[in-house]
Design a protein around this motif. Sequence first.
Motif, mmCIF file in Angstrom:
data_model
loop_
_atom_site.group_PDB
_atom_site.id
_atom_site.type_symbol
_atom_site.label_atom_id
_atom_site.label_comp_id
_atom_site.label_asym_id
_atom_site.label_seq_id
_atom_site.Cartn_x
_atom_site.Cartn_y
_atom_site.Cartn_z
ATOM 1 N N UNK A 92 -34.631 48.199 44.455
ATOM 2 C CA UNK A 92 -35.504 47.613 45.465
ATOM 3 C C UNK A 92 -35.457 46.100 45.276
ATOM 4 N N UNK A 93 -35.149 45.371 46.350
ATOM 5 C CA UNK A 93 -35.038 43.920 46.217
ATOM 6 C C UNK A 93 -36.341 43.266 46.648
ATOM 7 N N UNK A 97 -33.637 42.120 42.231
ATOM 8 C CA UNK A 97 -33.464 43.572 42.199
ATOM 9 C C UNK A 97 -34.312 44.222 41.112
ATOM 10 N N UNK A 98 -35.101 45.211 41.517
ATOM 11 C CA UNK A 98 -35.976 45.947 40.601
ATOM 12 C C UNK A 98 -35.617 47.424 40.645
ATOM 13 N N UNK A 125 -34.264 48.766 50.012
ATOM 14 C CA UNK A 125 -33.431 49.403 49.003
ATOM 15 C C UNK A 125 -31.990 48.973 49.232
ATOM 16 N N UNK A 126 -31.320 48.645 48.146
ATOM 17 C CA UNK A 126 -29.947 48.147 48.250
ATOM 18 C C UNK A 126 -29.154 48.616 47.039
ATOM 19 N N UNK A 145 -26.620 44.700 53.362
ATOM 20 C CA UNK A 145 -26.621 43.242 53.195
ATOM 21 C C UNK A 145 -27.362 42.561 54.349
ATOM 22 N N UNK A 146 -27.195 43.057 55.590
ATOM 23 C CA UNK A 146 -27.930 42.490 56.724
ATOM 24 C C UNK A 146 -29.425 42.625 56.507
ATOM 25 N N UNK A 147 -29.854 43.820 56.100
ATOM 26 C CA UNK A 147 -31.278 44.067 55.891
ATOM 27 C C UNK A 147 -31.823 43.195 54.770
ATOM 28 N N UNK A 148 -31.070 43.081 53.686
ATOM 29 C CA UNK A 148 -31.496 42.273 52.544
ATOM 30 C C UNK A 148 -31.649 40.803 52.931
ATOM 31 N N UNK A 149 -30.628 40.234 53.575
ATOM 32 C CA UNK A 149 -30.689 38.805 53.907
ATOM 33 C C UNK A 149 -31.740 38.522 54.965
#
Length: 243
Positions: free
Chosen positions: A167-168, A174-175, A185-186, A208-212
């Motif tokens: 989980x970022x 990142x955890x 979640x990544x 990556x899209x969701x994270x950024x």
Amino acid sequence: MSSRHDLFLAFVLHRREYGNTSLLLEILGAGQGRCAAIAKGARRPRQTASALLQPFQPLWLAMTGRGEVRTLTVVEEAGAPLRLQGAALLAGFYLNELLLRMLARHDPHDALFVFYQSTLSHLAEDGDLETALRHFECRLLAELGYGLRLDRVVDDGEPVAAEAVYVYERERGPCRPSGPARGPRVSGATLLALAHDEPLAGEQRREARTLLRHVLEPHLGDRPLKSRELYRRWFAAEPIDEK
């Protein structure tokens, strides 16, 4: 008159009409950062400056003035325009909009300028748009002091494992999943691809899209990005606007 030593390499990020014959520009310049400038008389008949002062056209410029808005004194072509079409054109507009929203004026970021130029060249060559955009976002955040933690787990400092899922958390990194999730979640594979500037493939692109998007959100404010809205209207079937 400006000497050759006054010239700097630049790109127009945005332009709009100003007065009866001029243009008001937002520029990204080497050694200058983001700055505003007026091109006086650029829209007069037989003037060539208006045709040159377009996004994605490398330029040699010179300016005068000390205020918030400078005045252009020289406009010269510094190479052929970068031909962006379709989704690549919208990707280029997205890069420009990110820079307009996130860069303070008169704060040079020459390494970012070089990376911006190389990213535009990649887009013009019909390269991997998804990977190019994600790596540019990561570079922009790092240049501004908000670099992502991508290769170490927050909980214990252990290296990120490609096969694991994390989980970022926006302010931490990142955890290991436990309790209520405070971020997307990544996979470790996606984090490592971003960390090492490697191509993104398959599910990594969506992650990556969701994270950024999650990380950029507080830096972009509440106003929707116009480039995303354009994409929704014209290329709704493509994934780029889900960045």
